[in-house]
Enzyme design. Sequence first.
Site, PDB file in Angstrom:
ATOM      1  N   ARG A 606       0.809  -1.224   0.000  1.00 45.84           N
ATOM      2  CA  ARG A 606       0.000   0.000   0.000  1.00 45.84           C
ATOM      3  C   ARG A 606       0.834   1.263   0.000  1.00 45.84           C
ATOM      4  O   ARG A 606       0.354   2.310  -0.383  1.00 45.84           O
ATOM      5  CB  ARG A 606      -0.954  -0.014   1.195  1.00 45.84           C
ATOM      6  CG  ARG A 606      -2.015  -1.054   0.981  1.00 45.84           C
ATOM      7  CD  ARG A 606      -3.039  -1.137   2.065  1.00 45.84           C
ATOM      8  NE  ARG A 606      -3.630  -2.461   1.972  1.00 45.84           N
ATOM      9  CZ  ARG A 606      -3.535  -3.391   2.880  1.00 45.84           C
ATOM     10  NH1 ARG A 606      -2.885  -3.146   4.004  1.00 45.84           N
ATOM     11  NH2 ARG A 606      -4.075  -4.566   2.719  1.00 45.84           N
ATOM     12  N   VAL A 607       2.078   1.196   0.459  1.00 46.86           N
ATOM     13  CA  VAL A 607       2.874   2.427   0.477  1.00 46.86           C
ATOM     14  C   VAL A 607       4.166   2.335  -0.323  1.00 46.86           C
ATOM     15  O   VAL A 607       4.735   3.345  -0.695  1.00 46.86           O
ATOM     16  CB  VAL A 607       3.234   2.856   1.917  1.00 46.86           C
ATOM     17  CG1 VAL A 607       2.032   3.326   2.651  1.00 46.86           C
ATOM     18  CG2 VAL A 607       3.939   1.746   2.649  1.00 46.86           C
TER      19      VAL A 607
END
Length: 746
Positions: A606-607
């Site tokens: 997600r990052v």
Amino acid sequence: MEFLYAIINFLILCAILFVFGRKAAAKIFSDRLERVKRGLDEAERAEGEAESDADLPKIPASFSDALPESVLCETAAIRSRAEEEAERIRNRTEDTVTSLRREMLADARDRLIDAVCEKAAAMMAGEPYRSAIRAKEEQFADEIVRRMEITPGDIAYLKRHDVLYVTLTSAEPLPQSIVDRIGERALAMLEEVGGKPSYWVREDPELIGGFRFRVGDTVYDFTIKDRLYQLRRELENMPLTGREDAEALVRQAAEAVSSMTYGMSEFQLGRVLSVFDGICWMDGLADIMYGEVVEFENGERGMVLDIEADRIGCIIYGNYAKIESGTRVRRVGRIASVPVGEAMLGRVVDPLGRALDGGGRIFTDERRPIECAAPSIPDRAAVSRPLHTGIRAIDALVPIGRGQRELIIGDRQTGKTSIIVDTILNQKGTGTICIYVAIGQKDSAVMEIRDRLRQYGAMEYTTIVCAPASASASFQYIAPFAGAAMGEYFMYRGQDVLIVYDDLSKHAVAYREISLLLGRPSGREAYPGDIFYLHARLLERAAQLSPENGGGSMTALPVIETQAGDISAYIPTNVISITDGQIFLDSDLFNEGQRPAVNVGLSVSRVGSAAQTKLMKQVSSRLRMDLAQYRELAGFTQFGADVDAATRRVLESGRRMMAALKQKRYAPLPDWLQALVIFAVSEGLAADVDPGDMEAWSSLLAARMAEKYPELLNLLKLGGKLSPEEREVLKRAAADCGSAMKDEAA
Ligand code: ATP
Ligand code: MG
């Protein structure tokens, strides 16, 4: 007659031999003599010449000016490198010598402490110490009367049991005036809180001298026994530098003994109610805190994990065979902690930080609590730097950023640990500290990982915290927290840390065991209700700190083992929702030979893409789409459906791309080299390479590019986005190398 002839013949023969033999022998000797003489003459001449060499004119100082600049620079560089290397070796040797010295001194000190304490005990049991102590009894009685109090915990005990014990124990009979004075005050206090009068006076020669007063759980101790306990603690905690000699050790001990003051210690005491399976129930210890360390009479220690109204539950660290109901327990007054520091690197330790690798004791000056609050939001910065795993399938598709928590999830034997080992190997030379926490693994598997890391020179920056399957559930439970504490030490000093928990499913099982033994209510799959909180507070400690806080980071890679690919089971869903993404390893892909078996569809970060280099982002953006398309079509066509040419093309290139993501173990690749291969494959340059040969083709391409177009590789190393022109140049160069390789193969 014949005999006479024979003698005459023999004599004639002797005469001939004497005449000619003498001549031959003389010749041989004179030849030898001649040769030796010649040799000596030559040597003399050579010596004369050598002497005359010394008369050659000296090299003028200006000669060095005539040498080209590059030679001088190179010589200077070599010299400074040699000096650096020599310095490094000197330092390392010094470190080894210091640690050896420390080890031997620590052993000697242990024996010295035993002897000193024994001697001190014998000395203090006799005169003039006894009379000195007796003279102070009044003063101590005053202090007890002044400080005595009933804690809220005692009042709670009193309400439940209707009685609160007040005891005065002395080594020898006390004057009646002291007994009465203390008793009066205690009984008055008891009356205030509504307790029955319950005041006992006892004698116990084991206290050696002085007396001890106990109200409820609190003890006010003026005994020699307690002084000796404090003396031992003090001596044990004195730091060792490794430079002490025998005299210094004895001086240290003598100083500690002579500075020993005869004062009061105040502590809380409890009693063991029951003990089983490494769990112990106690009462007393009214003000104890969660996570605090307690010490049993026999020196074993434990950690408090459960506080109920009338009993306290703790896990026992070591051997609990000697602990039985009635054993006294004492508060140590600190939260459970582990040693941390540079000395932990390169070592295999248990969850209490004690060496398991036979490499001697570990000496560190610092400790950190195993449970500690995670950095708060303002203390953090956004994840913006990549942590390269060296594995193409991960760095291109599910990139990991420093400070991120990325789950590695998959069935058993799908290559989870292999990914971790490769990632640790890839941190070599990046200054990243690695902590590998092995929970519930086989001892042999952990040792194999250690050997592998050592083989590739990765143990220098790695600590292995090992709570194997053979260790108790309590050890397995605290292992990841201990590892996190060791990692935090480096993170708060501004360094980058990679911490791996292999694996958290076994950690959850250990915690479930402890919880069930502690009688906590069980929830889904018999796990206790706080299992989510347990893993959340552990993983929350991974962070990228803001520049004001040193800018260090701790990246966490927890591992979870699934059963038959079921990622919706309780523990997997918990950890998936805690982490910032997961790398899903598929056993079908693994069995098909796709290794590492990363399922691109179910894996996500997600990052991490925020932390990817611009180059990697550019070259891999199409890859994800293409692979998704391929998977969809592959699903349809596996039933043998007839496909048109366009679909076949997509399938072919998809298969080739999947093949390009295959990678051997222990061969992590630098980021830019991964980008080159992915670029080449997604530009269709490998269109006629057999998927089976893709791995060999990729490494050959990289080698060929390094040979023919080193300047282009330098461009890739910068990691910036490629302009359309640069793309074209790179494409042409890669195509050139590709066709040259094809010609060679043909
Ligand atoms: P466990 O569930 O037992 O912990 P695991 O999921 O950690 O297993 P590994 O021990 O890493 O799996 O690997 C299992 C096997 O797969 C190993 O024997 C290893 O040889 C093989 N393997 C893993 N990765 C690769 C790879 N990239 N190339 C070839 N073989 C691999
Ligand atoms: Mg494993």
